[in-house]
Scaffold this motif. Sequence first.
Motif, short mmCIF file in Angstrom:
data_model
loop_
_atom_site.label_atom_id
_atom_site.label_comp_id
_atom_site.label_asym_id
_atom_site.label_seq_id
_atom_site.Cartn_x
_atom_site.Cartn_y
_atom_site.Cartn_z
N UNK A 26 0.83 -1.21 0.00
CA UNK A 26 0.00 0.00 0.00
C UNK A 26 0.86 1.25 0.00
N UNK A 27 1.93 1.24 0.78
CA UNK A 27 2.81 2.40 0.84
C UNK A 27 3.44 2.67 -0.52
N UNK A 28 3.84 1.62 -1.22
CA UNK A 28 4.38 1.77 -2.57
C UNK A 28 3.36 2.42 -3.49
N UNK A 29 2.11 1.95 -3.37
CA UNK A 29 1.04 2.51 -4.20
C UNK A 29 0.82 3.99 -3.89
N UNK A 30 0.69 4.33 -2.60
CA UNK A 30 0.43 5.72 -2.21
C UNK A 30 1.57 6.63 -2.65
N UNK A 31 2.78 6.12 -2.65
CA UNK A 31 3.92 6.92 -3.09
C UNK A 31 3.96 7.11 -4.60
N UNK A 32 3.12 6.35 -5.32
CA UNK A 32 3.15 6.41 -6.78
C UNK A 32 2.09 7.34 -7.37
N UNK A 33 1.19 7.86 -6.52
CA UNK A 33 0.07 8.65 -7.05
C UNK A 33 0.05 10.06 -6.44
N UNK A 34 -0.60 10.95 -7.16
CA UNK A 34 -0.81 12.33 -6.68
C UNK A 34 -2.30 12.65 -6.88
N UNK A 35 -3.16 12.17 -5.98
CA UNK A 35 -4.59 12.39 -6.14
C UNK A 35 -5.02 13.75 -5.59
N UNK A 54 1.41 -5.69 18.28
CA UNK A 54 1.61 -5.86 16.85
C UNK A 54 1.10 -4.64 16.09
N UNK A 55 2.01 -3.74 15.82
CA UNK A 55 1.73 -2.62 14.93
C UNK A 55 3.08 -2.19 14.35
N UNK A 56 3.58 -2.97 13.37
CA UNK A 56 4.93 -2.76 12.84
C UNK A 56 5.09 -1.43 12.12
N UNK A 57 6.33 -1.07 11.89
CA UNK A 57 6.63 0.24 11.29
C UNK A 57 5.99 0.47 9.93
N UNK A 58 5.94 -0.52 9.05
CA UNK A 58 5.26 -0.26 7.76
C UNK A 58 3.81 0.17 7.94
N UNK A 59 3.12 -0.33 8.96
CA UNK A 59 1.74 0.05 9.22
C UNK A 59 1.68 1.51 9.68
N UNK A 60 2.63 1.87 10.53
CA UNK A 60 2.70 3.26 11.00
C UNK A 60 3.08 4.21 9.86
N UNK A 61 3.90 3.73 8.96
CA UNK A 61 4.32 4.57 7.83
C UNK A 61 3.15 4.88 6.91
N UNK A 62 2.21 3.95 6.79
CA UNK A 62 1.01 4.22 5.98
C UNK A 62 0.24 5.38 6.56
N UNK A 63 0.06 5.38 7.89
CA UNK A 63 -0.64 6.48 8.56
C UNK A 63 0.11 7.79 8.36
N UNK A 64 1.42 7.74 8.52
CA UNK A 64 2.25 8.93 8.34
C UNK A 64 2.12 9.46 6.90
#
Length: 276
Positions: A26-35, A54-64
Amino acid sequence: MIKRKIEIAVISDVHLGTYGCHAKHLLTYLNSIAPKKLILNGDIIDIWQFSKRYFPKPHLKVIKKIMSMAANGVEVIYITGNHDEMLRKFRDTTIGNISIVDKAVLDLDGKKAWFFHGDVFDISIQNAKWLAKLGGYGYDLLTLLNKMVNWYLEKRGKERFSLSKKVKNGVKGAVKYINDYEKVIAEIAIEKGYDYVICGHIHQPKMTYVETKQGSTTYLNSGDWVENFTALEYQFKRWKIYNFNNDKLAPFIVHDDFAEMEVKDLIAAITIVGQG
């Protein structure tokens, strides 16, 4: 980095905080678009099964990333779902470019689009919430097992597959439930005069034109980021289903300011919403 400019991106059923969530995809996808608009159509954070363990860094990065998009001018509409229903107490709250709602209606090039998560049409949620939650835990266990199986398959150079999807697609009752769900939603949208109806909840990405004696509508489901890794995109007066597995992307680098994000940042974000 060149990003794809789109008017609207819709994601749902991310289930951050569970083993089944593919936050890196998901993070890769969000970084690829400018909506211009990012619509989070429910079950983004799985509060039913939220655990500090259980709330790993990639999950937190999505929120960020989502917060960063809002800070940079993207209108973020957070539509609540059943797994993040706690946020429904903050419905109609707006903080900067982020708004929290239960549903939304947008005018898209002269056509009316109706957005909602879809759990209100799920009898198992409405009449037996405890049973639905129990089923949610079983589903989470299944996706954890699926991760282990796919890790083994990838090591052997074989194709990944989804256990939960095979279970759902192989059960006649589940197939009938999905078909009924789509049919009811489309018929109600037609009665209300909506040209598009956009939902999530059942983890089944789909776009189909529905016509009855009363009229017509286009039913769209954004799928999920547990099994299908899909989103909906609106651009040039047209909708499309984006599929992470099929629509190949060049790698996008995660910004350095995401690296130090911790659980305290998530708690701070939730606290800000609560104060709003």
